[in-house]
Design a protein around this motif. Structure first.
Motif, short mmCIF file in Angstrom:
data_model
loop_
_atom_site.label_atom_id
_atom_site.label_comp_id
_atom_site.label_asym_id
_atom_site.label_seq_id
_atom_site.Cartn_x
_atom_site.Cartn_y
_atom_site.Cartn_z
N ILE A 25 19.65 -0.32 0.27
CA ILE A 25 18.66 -1.21 0.89
C ILE A 25 17.48 -1.44 -0.06
O ILE A 25 16.96 -2.54 -0.16
CB ILE A 25 18.18 -0.63 2.24
CG1 ILE A 25 19.36 -0.54 3.20
CG2 ILE A 25 17.06 -1.47 2.83
CD1 ILE A 25 19.11 0.28 4.43
N GLU A 26 17.09 -0.40 -0.78
CA GLU A 26 15.97 -0.50 -1.71
C GLU A 26 16.24 -1.49 -2.84
O GLU A 26 15.31 -2.02 -3.44
CB GLU A 26 15.67 0.86 -2.34
CG GLU A 26 15.08 1.86 -1.40
CD GLU A 26 14.88 3.21 -2.06
OE1 GLU A 26 13.98 3.92 -1.64
OE2 GLU A 26 15.64 3.55 -3.00
N GLU A 33 10.74 -4.67 -5.52
CA GLU A 33 9.46 -4.49 -6.21
C GLU A 33 8.37 -3.90 -5.32
O GLU A 33 7.26 -3.67 -5.79
CB GLU A 33 8.99 -5.83 -6.78
CG GLU A 33 9.97 -6.46 -7.76
CD GLU A 33 10.24 -5.59 -8.98
OE1 GLU A 33 9.30 -4.92 -9.46
OE2 GLU A 33 11.39 -5.58 -9.45
N ASN A 34 8.68 -3.66 -4.07
CA ASN A 34 7.68 -3.13 -3.14
C ASN A 34 7.47 -1.64 -3.37
O ASN A 34 8.41 -0.85 -3.27
CB ASN A 34 8.14 -3.39 -1.70
CG ASN A 34 7.06 -3.14 -0.69
OD1 ASN A 34 6.30 -2.19 -0.80
ND2 ASN A 34 7.01 -3.99 0.33
N PRO A 35 6.23 -1.20 -3.64
CA PRO A 35 6.00 0.23 -3.88
C PRO A 35 6.19 1.09 -2.63
O PRO A 35 6.31 2.30 -2.73
CB PRO A 35 4.54 0.27 -4.37
CG PRO A 35 3.92 -0.98 -3.87
CD PRO A 35 5.02 -2.00 -3.78
N LYS A 37 8.77 0.73 -0.49
CA LYS A 37 10.14 0.50 -0.01
C LYS A 37 10.77 1.72 0.64
O LYS A 37 11.44 1.60 1.65
CB LYS A 37 11.02 -0.04 -1.13
CG LYS A 37 11.17 0.89 -2.31
CD LYS A 37 11.90 0.21 -3.44
CE LYS A 37 11.79 1.05 -4.70
NZ LYS A 37 12.14 0.29 -5.87
N GLN A 38 10.56 2.92 0.12
CA GLN A 38 11.14 4.12 0.74
C GLN A 38 10.51 4.38 2.10
O GLN A 38 11.20 4.69 3.06
CB GLN A 38 10.96 5.34 -0.17
CG GLN A 38 11.88 5.32 -1.34
CD GLN A 38 11.77 6.58 -2.17
OE1 GLN A 38 10.86 7.38 -2.01
NE2 GLN A 38 12.71 6.78 -3.07
N ARG A 39 9.21 4.23 2.19
CA ARG A 39 8.52 4.45 3.46
C ARG A 39 8.95 3.42 4.50
O ARG A 39 9.15 3.74 5.66
CB ARG A 39 7.01 4.40 3.25
CG ARG A 39 6.21 4.70 4.48
CD ARG A 39 6.38 6.14 4.89
NE ARG A 39 5.71 6.34 6.16
CZ ARG A 39 6.25 6.95 7.20
NH1 ARG A 39 7.46 7.46 7.12
NH2 ARG A 39 5.59 7.09 8.31
N ILE A 40 9.10 2.18 4.08
CA ILE A 40 9.55 1.12 4.98
C ILE A 40 10.92 1.46 5.54
O ILE A 40 11.15 1.35 6.75
CB ILE A 40 9.55 -0.24 4.26
CG1 ILE A 40 8.12 -0.69 3.99
CG2 ILE A 40 10.29 -1.29 5.08
CD1 ILE A 40 8.01 -1.87 3.04
#
Length: 67
Positions: A25-26, A33-35, A37-40
């Motif tokens: 998914i990442e 490019e979203n910093p 992404k793991q938290r989301i």
């Protein structure tokens, strides 16, 4: 994303048991490019692991949709 994980014939109940790994998914263009992404991924996954079912995936994309 993971075509081998999805059976050719599937019941409605089975869709809730198949999950896509967070690392796949990442790599999506929308998150790559979203910093955060793991938290989301962890926030939207039903168990907090970051792995998502189809429903989790739709919930995440609907939040980020402009429409």
């Amino acid at each position: 994303m993971e075509p081998k994980k999805v059976p050719q014939v599937m019941t409605c109940d089975e869709s809730h048991t198949i999950s896509i790994p967070m690392d796949k998914i990442e790599k999506m263009a929308e998150l790559k490019e979203n910093p955060f992404k793991q938290r989301i991924c962890k926030v939207f996954s039903h168990d907090g692991s970051g792995d998502m079912t189809f429903d989790d995936f739709l919930d995440m994309l609907s939040v980020f949709s402009e429409q």
